[in-house]
Design an enzyme around this catalytic site. Structure first.
Site, short mmCIF file in Angstrom:
data_model
loop_
_atom_site.label_atom_id
_atom_site.label_comp_id
_atom_site.label_asym_id
_atom_site.label_seq_id
_atom_site.Cartn_x
_atom_site.Cartn_y
_atom_site.Cartn_z
N THR A 42 0.76 -1.19 0.06
CA THR A 42 0.14 0.01 0.09
C THR A 42 0.91 1.21 0.19
O THR A 42 1.92 1.20 0.73
CB THR A 42 -0.88 0.03 1.26
OG1 THR A 42 -1.70 -1.15 1.14
CG2 THR A 42 -1.83 1.08 1.36
N THR A 45 4.41 4.79 -3.44
CA THR A 45 5.25 4.00 -4.25
C THR A 45 4.45 2.69 -5.02
O THR A 45 4.77 2.45 -6.03
CB THR A 45 6.40 3.56 -3.36
OG1 THR A 45 6.87 4.77 -2.52
CG2 THR A 45 7.53 3.29 -4.31
N GLY A 111 0.80 4.61 5.70
CA GLY A 111 -0.68 4.76 4.89
C GLY A 111 -1.47 3.83 5.77
O GLY A 111 -2.67 3.57 5.06
N GLU A 117 -0.59 -5.62 5.85
CA GLU A 117 0.92 -5.77 5.29
C GLU A 117 1.64 -6.74 5.79
O GLU A 117 2.29 -7.58 5.38
CB GLU A 117 1.59 -4.12 5.24
CG GLU A 117 0.77 -3.30 4.44
CD GLU A 117 1.53 -1.84 4.46
OE1 GLU A 117 1.16 -1.09 3.57
OE2 GLU A 117 2.19 -1.67 5.44
C1 5RP Z 1 1.38 2.14 4.31
C2 5RP Z 1 2.90 1.95 4.27
C3 5RP Z 1 3.68 2.37 3.18
O1 5RP Z 1 4.27 1.30 2.50
C4 5RP Z 1 4.71 3.41 3.67
O2 5RP Z 1 3.78 4.35 4.32
C5 5RP Z 1 5.30 4.23 2.50
O3 5RP Z 1 4.39 5.00 1.69
P1 5RP Z 1 4.96 5.66 0.50
O4 5RP Z 1 5.24 4.80 -0.76
O5 5RP Z 1 3.51 6.54 0.16
O6 5RP Z 1 5.93 6.48 0.79
O7 5RP Z 1 3.50 1.27 5.02
O8 5RP Z 1 0.89 1.58 5.53
#
Ligand code: 5RP
Length: 238
Positions: A42, A45, A111, A117
Site C-alpha cells: 500500500t 510507491t 498509510g 501488510e
Molecule cells: C502503508 C505503508 C507504506 O508502504 C509506507 O507508508 C510508504 O508509503 P509511500 O510509498 O507512500 O511513501 O507502510 O501503510
C-alpha cells in the site's frame, strides 16, 4: 480491457521523489513471478508499481492485496484480487516503507495498512521493498512509529510508550480518530530510537491491545530497490 501504455521511465539525473517512485515501481516488475499470485502493499510507491503491473496482468493470475485502497486500484486496472486466505503461499510481496535500515528492517504503516501488510508479508517467500533514497536510515525511529491498537487499550498503550520515552499521538482523519481497514485505531509514536528492531517488535507485539506494531523485523525486506539520482540501487539483505 486493453493494456494501457506504461508511464515513461524517468532517466536518472535530478529526479523528483515522484519520479524516483515511478522508477522503483517499474523495476519491481522484474521480481514478479510470472504465473503466480503476487502480494501487493500500500502507498504512493506501490501505486506506481500497480500502474506498472498492468503491463504483465495477462501473465499472472492476480494479486493478494494489503488494503482496501490497493484492492480498488488493482481492480480498476483489471487485475484480479484474491483474499489472503485463498492463497497459501506467495512467491513475492512488493511494498514500500517509511524507513529501512542496513539489515532490511523497516518501519511501515504511514498509510495505515500495517496489519494487513504484515499478514501478506508473512505468507510471502520474499519481501521486495521499493523506496526512494529518503527512506534509508541507520537506526529506525526517525519516522513516527505507527501502532494499530484496540480502542479500549489506547490510553494505556500511550502511557506505556511514554514510559519508554516515546510520545504517542492518536492518528486523526479530520477531527475524528482515523479508523483502520480493520476497524481499529492508530497511534503514531515519536521520540523512539529502535536499535534492536527484533527485540522491540517482539516486546511491543505482546502488549495487550496492540494489534500490530509498525516495526517489520520478523517480516523484514530481503531486497530493497532504492530509487536514487543515479538510478535504481539493488540492496540485498539475504
Ligand atoms: C502503508 C505503508 C507504506 O508502504 C509506507 O507508508 C510508504 O508509503 P509511500 O510509498 O507512500 O511513501 O507502510 O501503510
Amino acid at each position: 480491457m486493453s493494456t494501457p501504455p506504461l508511464p515513461a521511465v524517468p532517466s536518472p539525473g535530478a529526479l523528483t521523489q515522484d519520479e524516483l517512485k515511478t522508477l522503483v515501481g517499474r523495476a519491481a516488475l522484474d521480481y514478479v513471478v510470472r504465473g503466480q499470485w503476487v502480494g501487493v502493499g500500500t502507498g504512493s510507491t506501490v501505486n506506481k508499481f500497480i500502474d506498472a503491473l498492468v503491463s504483465v496482468r495477462h501473465e499472472i493470475p492476480g494479486a493478494v492485496s494489503s488494503s482496501v485502497a490497493s484492492t480498488e486500484r488493482l481492480r480498476a486496472l483489471g487485475i484480479a484480487v484474491r483474499d489472503a486466505n485463498e492463497v497459501e503461499r506467495l512467491a513475492v510481496y512488493i511494498d514500500g516503507a517509511d524507513e529501512i535500515d542496513g539489515k532490511g528492517y523497516m518501519v511501515k504503516g504511514g498509510g495505515a495498512a500495517l496489519t494487513r501488510e504484515k499478514i501478506v508479508a508473512a505468507q510471502s517467500d520474499r519481501f521486495v521493498c521499493i523506496a526512494d533514497a529518503s527512506k534509508q536510515v541507520s537506526v529506525l525511529g526517525k519516522f513516527p512509529l505507527p501502532v494499530e491498537v484496540i480502542p479500549m487499550a489506547s490510553a494505556r498503550i500511550m502511557r506505556q510508550f511514554a514510559a519508554l520515552g516515546g510520545r504517542a499521538a492518536m492518528r486523526m482523519a479530520g477531527d475524528k480518530p482515523l479508523v483502520t481497514d480493520n476497524g481499529q485505531l492508530l497511534l503514531d509514536v515519536q521520540g523512539l530510537s529502535i536499535s534492536d528492531p527484533l527485540a522491540f517488535e517482539a516486546e511491543i507485539s505482546q502488549w495487550p491491545g496492540v494489534v500490530t506494531v509498525g516495526v517489520f523485523a520478523f517480516q523484514r525486506a530481503h531486497i530493497c530497490l532504492l530509487g536514487t539520482d543515479a538510478g535504481v540501487q539493488t540492496l540485498r539483505f539475504d
